[in-house]
Design an enzyme around this catalytic site. Sequence first.
Site, mmCIF file in Angstrom:
data_model
loop_
_atom_site.group_PDB
_atom_site.id
_atom_site.type_symbol
_atom_site.label_atom_id
_atom_site.label_comp_id
_atom_site.label_asym_id
_atom_site.label_seq_id
_atom_site.Cartn_x
_atom_site.Cartn_y
_atom_site.Cartn_z
ATOM 1 N N LYS A 172 -9.489 2.484 -2.158
ATOM 2 C CA LYS A 172 -9.758 1.881 -0.851
ATOM 3 C C LYS A 172 -11.105 2.346 -0.306
ATOM 4 C CE LYS A 172 -7.375 1.182 3.596
ATOM 5 N NZ LYS A 172 -6.126 1.501 4.335
ATOM 6 N N VAL B 113 -0.369 -2.673 10.595
ATOM 7 C CA VAL B 113 0.294 -2.148 11.789
ATOM 8 C C VAL B 113 -0.029 -3.065 12.964
ATOM 9 C CG1 VAL B 113 0.209 0.227 10.940
ATOM 10 C CG2 VAL B 113 -1.673 -0.639 12.355
ATOM 11 N N GLU C 244 0.839 -1.199 0.000
ATOM 12 C CA GLU C 244 0.000 0.000 0.000
ATOM 13 C C GLU C 244 0.881 1.259 0.000
ATOM 14 O OE1 GLU C 244 -3.477 1.814 3.010
ATOM 15 O OE2 GLU C 244 -2.279 0.072 3.581
ATOM 16 N N CYS D 284 -5.552 -3.233 2.633
ATOM 17 C CA CYS D 284 -5.364 -3.173 4.080
ATOM 18 C C CYS D 284 -6.677 -3.348 4.855
ATOM 19 C CB CYS D 284 -4.639 -1.884 4.448
ATOM 20 S SG CYS D 284 -3.823 -1.940 6.064
#
Length: 296
Positions: A132, A192, A61, A165
């Site tokens: 997205k 993350v 990304e 993501c």
Amino acid sequence: MRKHEKSESIESSKLSCQELLTIACVQFEPRFGDVDYNIGKSVELIERASNSGAQVIVLPELCSTGYVFRTRSEAFELAETIPGGPASKAWSDVARRLGVIIISGIAELDGNNIYNSAVIVTSSGVLGVYRKLHLWGDETLYFEPGNLGAPVFDTPYGRISVAICYDGWFPEIFRIAAMQGADLVCIPTNWVPISSQESNGIPISTILHQAAAHSNGLVIACADRVGVERGQRFVGHSLIIDHTGWPIVGPASGDREEVIIGTVDLGLARRSRNLNKYNNLLDDRRADVYSTFSEL
């Protein structure tokens, strides 16, 4: 003809390409704001993947710009139009030269709007763009929510869908892809750490995507980044998952540059939606029940 036999016939007719497909996921550490470096590094790793036989290559990304923006004006300065911007042009050139398909995260500029996007590039140039749908955290300060839906792209290597993501936390994304006849879902991502997770454990992101692959009979390829950017750590663990839900390669490391490569049988993946002679993952859906909750 049973309904699941009909589904298999329809899905098989949608793909006239070869059924064995070699996929690469490229995991590396972009440098924030250094677009020239990031493009050059991505091309180097695309060439490495192609030299190892990869036909479809997935990058992380926002890998041409970096991820941790501090202002919308900063995002605006680094975003590019598609096609014509430096990253989409460089990836188009290398895809043409190598005869590969590239799916890569990019900050897309469209007028005064900025999108966290993925560009799909073939040897003929830019095939399409995915924007997205589900923005994570302060992405909402810099990007507009995606407005192109969840398209599936016809390619010489099968029908490819894309998510980015946080999209992967929504099962509907994968079901929509499967219902449209997708064979492969490519995931450029910047995962993350999740606060409730052990630091040395398997990231929940990999488990979510394994479940999605299994419950939809899809191949899923996730390309994550590594490193620390402006204080934000990224977890790596890129992986390629076959239709059974088990990784065929990966998860990769949590902290190193890697190019992971695996070969999948798309024909077998499509046929796997028939779990047995009675059950098919798509035909067994109870849309009559689900529709009751569609507006909730």
